[in-house]
Write a protein that holds these residues in place. Structure first.
Motif, short mmCIF file in Angstrom:
data_model
loop_
_atom_site.label_atom_id
_atom_site.label_comp_id
_atom_site.label_asym_id
_atom_site.label_seq_id
_atom_site.Cartn_x
_atom_site.Cartn_y
_atom_site.Cartn_z
N LEU A 172 0.85 -1.19 0.00
CA LEU A 172 0.00 0.00 0.00
C LEU A 172 0.88 1.24 0.00
CD1 LEU A 172 -2.49 -1.25 2.72
CD2 LEU A 172 -2.93 -1.13 0.25
N GLU A 173 0.38 2.32 -0.56
CA GLU A 173 1.19 3.54 -0.65
C GLU A 173 1.57 4.08 0.72
OE1 GLU A 173 -0.30 6.59 -3.21
OE2 GLU A 173 -0.51 5.23 -4.89
N ASP A 174 0.70 3.93 1.70
CA ASP A 174 0.98 4.51 3.01
C ASP A 174 1.36 3.47 4.06
OD1 ASP A 174 -1.52 3.34 3.38
OD2 ASP A 174 -2.27 4.97 4.63
N GLY A 175 1.75 2.29 3.62
CA GLY A 175 2.16 1.29 4.61
C GLY A 175 2.14 -0.12 4.05
N ASN A 176 2.23 -1.04 4.95
CA ASN A 176 2.34 -2.46 4.64
C ASN A 176 1.06 -3.16 5.08
OD1 ASN A 176 2.99 -5.25 5.57
ND2 ASN A 176 4.95 -4.77 4.63
N GLY A 177 0.49 -3.98 4.20
CA GLY A 177 -0.72 -4.70 4.53
C GLY A 177 -0.57 -5.66 5.69
N PHE A 178 0.64 -6.19 5.89
CA PHE A 178 0.86 -7.06 7.04
C PHE A 178 0.72 -6.26 8.34
CE2 PHE A 178 3.89 -9.62 4.14
CZ PHE A 178 2.86 -10.44 3.70
N ASP A 179 1.30 -5.06 8.37
CA ASP A 179 1.18 -4.21 9.56
C ASP A 179 -0.27 -3.80 9.78
OD1 ASP A 179 3.93 -4.35 9.98
OD2 ASP A 179 4.33 -2.49 8.87
N LEU A 180 -0.96 -3.47 8.69
CA LEU A 180 -2.38 -3.12 8.79
C LEU A 180 -3.18 -4.28 9.37
CD1 LEU A 180 -4.84 -1.35 8.23
CD2 LEU A 180 -4.78 -2.18 5.86
N ALA A 181 -2.91 -5.47 8.90
CA ALA A 181 -3.63 -6.65 9.40
C ALA A 181 -3.40 -6.84 10.90
CB ALA A 181 -3.19 -7.89 8.64
N ARG A 182 -2.16 -6.63 11.34
CA ARG A 182 -1.88 -6.76 12.78
C ARG A 182 -2.69 -5.75 13.59
NH1 ARG A 182 3.46 -7.31 10.51
NH2 ARG A 182 4.18 -9.46 10.76
N LYS A 183 -2.78 -4.52 13.08
CA LYS A 183 -3.56 -3.49 13.78
C LYS A 183 -5.04 -3.84 13.80
CE LYS A 183 -0.26 0.16 12.70
NZ LYS A 183 0.04 1.32 11.86
N LYS A 194 -11.25 -11.65 15.79
CA LYS A 194 -11.97 -12.72 15.09
C LYS A 194 -12.31 -12.37 13.64
CE LYS A 194 -13.79 -14.75 19.25
NZ LYS A 194 -14.92 -15.34 19.92
N LEU A 195 -11.96 -11.17 13.20
CA LEU A 195 -12.26 -10.78 11.82
C LEU A 195 -11.35 -11.53 10.86
CD1 LEU A 195 -13.82 -8.85 9.91
CD2 LEU A 195 -11.88 -7.28 10.13
N PRO A 196 -11.93 -12.31 9.94
CA PRO A 196 -11.10 -13.02 8.96
C PRO A 196 -10.43 -12.02 8.01
CG PRO A 196 -13.32 -13.94 9.01
CD PRO A 196 -13.34 -12.68 9.81
N ILE A 197 -9.16 -12.27 7.72
CA ILE A 197 -8.40 -11.42 6.81
C ILE A 197 -7.86 -12.27 5.68
CG2 ILE A 197 -6.33 -10.01 6.54
CD1 ILE A 197 -6.82 -8.93 9.34
N VAL A 198 -8.12 -11.80 4.46
CA VAL A 198 -7.62 -12.45 3.25
C VAL A 198 -6.66 -11.48 2.59
CG1 VAL A 198 -8.22 -13.35 0.97
CG2 VAL A 198 -9.72 -13.80 2.94
N PHE A 199 -5.45 -11.93 2.31
CA PHE A 199 -4.49 -11.11 1.56
C PHE A 199 -4.67 -11.41 0.08
CE2 PHE A 199 -2.39 -11.29 5.70
CZ PHE A 199 -2.16 -9.94 5.91
N SER A 257 8.18 -16.62 1.47
CA SER A 257 8.32 -15.91 2.74
C SER A 257 7.17 -14.94 2.97
CB SER A 257 9.66 -15.17 2.81
OG SER A 257 9.75 -14.22 1.77
N ASP A 258 6.71 -14.27 1.90
CA ASP A 258 5.55 -13.38 2.02
C ASP A 258 4.28 -14.17 2.31
OD1 ASP A 258 6.93 -10.94 1.50
OD2 ASP A 258 6.90 -11.41 -0.65
N ARG A 259 4.13 -15.28 1.62
CA ARG A 259 2.96 -16.15 1.85
C ARG A 259 2.95 -16.65 3.30
NH1 ARG A 259 -0.06 -18.73 -1.89
NH2 ARG A 259 1.52 -18.38 -3.48
N ALA A 260 4.10 -17.06 3.79
CA ALA A 260 4.19 -17.55 5.18
C ALA A 260 3.84 -16.45 6.17
CB ALA A 260 5.58 -18.11 5.46
N THR A 261 4.36 -15.25 5.93
CA THR A 261 4.03 -14.12 6.81
C THR A 261 2.54 -13.84 6.77
OG1 THR A 261 6.21 -13.14 6.50
CG2 THR A 261 4.46 -11.67 7.26
N GLY A 262 1.98 -13.79 5.56
CA GLY A 262 0.55 -13.53 5.42
C GLY A 262 -0.31 -14.55 6.12
N LEU A 263 0.04 -15.80 6.00
CA LEU A 263 -0.76 -16.85 6.64
C LEU A 263 -0.58 -16.89 8.15
CD1 LEU A 263 -0.45 -19.68 3.99
CD2 LEU A 263 -2.48 -18.31 4.53
N SER A 264 0.55 -16.35 8.64
CA SER A 264 0.73 -16.29 10.10
C SER A 264 -0.12 -15.18 10.73
CB SER A 264 2.20 -16.09 10.44
OG SER A 264 2.62 -14.77 10.14
N ILE A 265 -0.52 -14.20 9.91
CA ILE A 265 -1.32 -13.08 10.40
C ILE A 265 -2.78 -13.23 10.01
CG2 ILE A 265 -1.64 -10.57 10.29
CD1 ILE A 265 1.33 -10.46 9.30
#
Length: 121
Positions: A55-66, A73-78, A86-94
């Motif tokens: 994203l222009e103003d940040g990282n979707g992984f960081d956004l998902a953590r927030k 309990k909100l499901p998140i799909v990247f 490595s990106d897939r593993a990070t995404g699935l861990s969050i």
């Protein structure tokens, strides 16, 4: 009607996803930035969030953590162009699912239905 937060900084992708989700009975809310997404999440209830990673103003992984900190309990799909393991593993861990662009619309719809219903992906 189930509400889905769509977060991507590419307007054309958001518009296509919006039309696709509406045609399949969902109510999408669009966010073009991390900041916009966080405002919407704190002000409304959603059944699912679909996030791009870059994203222009940040990282979707960081956004998902927030988002998860506020709504665990909100499901998140990247839905992203990043295909490295490595990106897939990070995404699935969050989040709950990780799809790489380009994607098949039927696969996205299946993932959405599974995540909202609570079924395993």
């Amino acid at each position: 009607m189930q509400r889905i937060l769509l977060v991507d900084d590419e307007e054309q992708i958001l518009q296509l996803l919006e039309m696709f989700l509406e045609m399949n009975g969902y109510k999408p809310a669009l966010a073009f930035s991390s900041q916009d997404a966080l405002k919407q999440v704190s002000g409304s209830a959603f059944d699912l969030a679909i996030l791009d990673v870059c994203l222009e103003d940040g990282n979707g992984f960081d956004l998902a953590r927030k988002i998860k900190a506020e709504h665990p309990k909100l499901p998140i799909v990247f839905l992203t162009g990043l295909s490295a393991e490595s990106d897939r593993a990070t995404g699935l861990s969050i989040g709950n699912a990780y799809l790489v662009k380009p994607f098949q619309p039927d696969v996205l719809l299946n993932v959405i239905q599974q995540q909202i219903s609570g079924s395993p992906a």
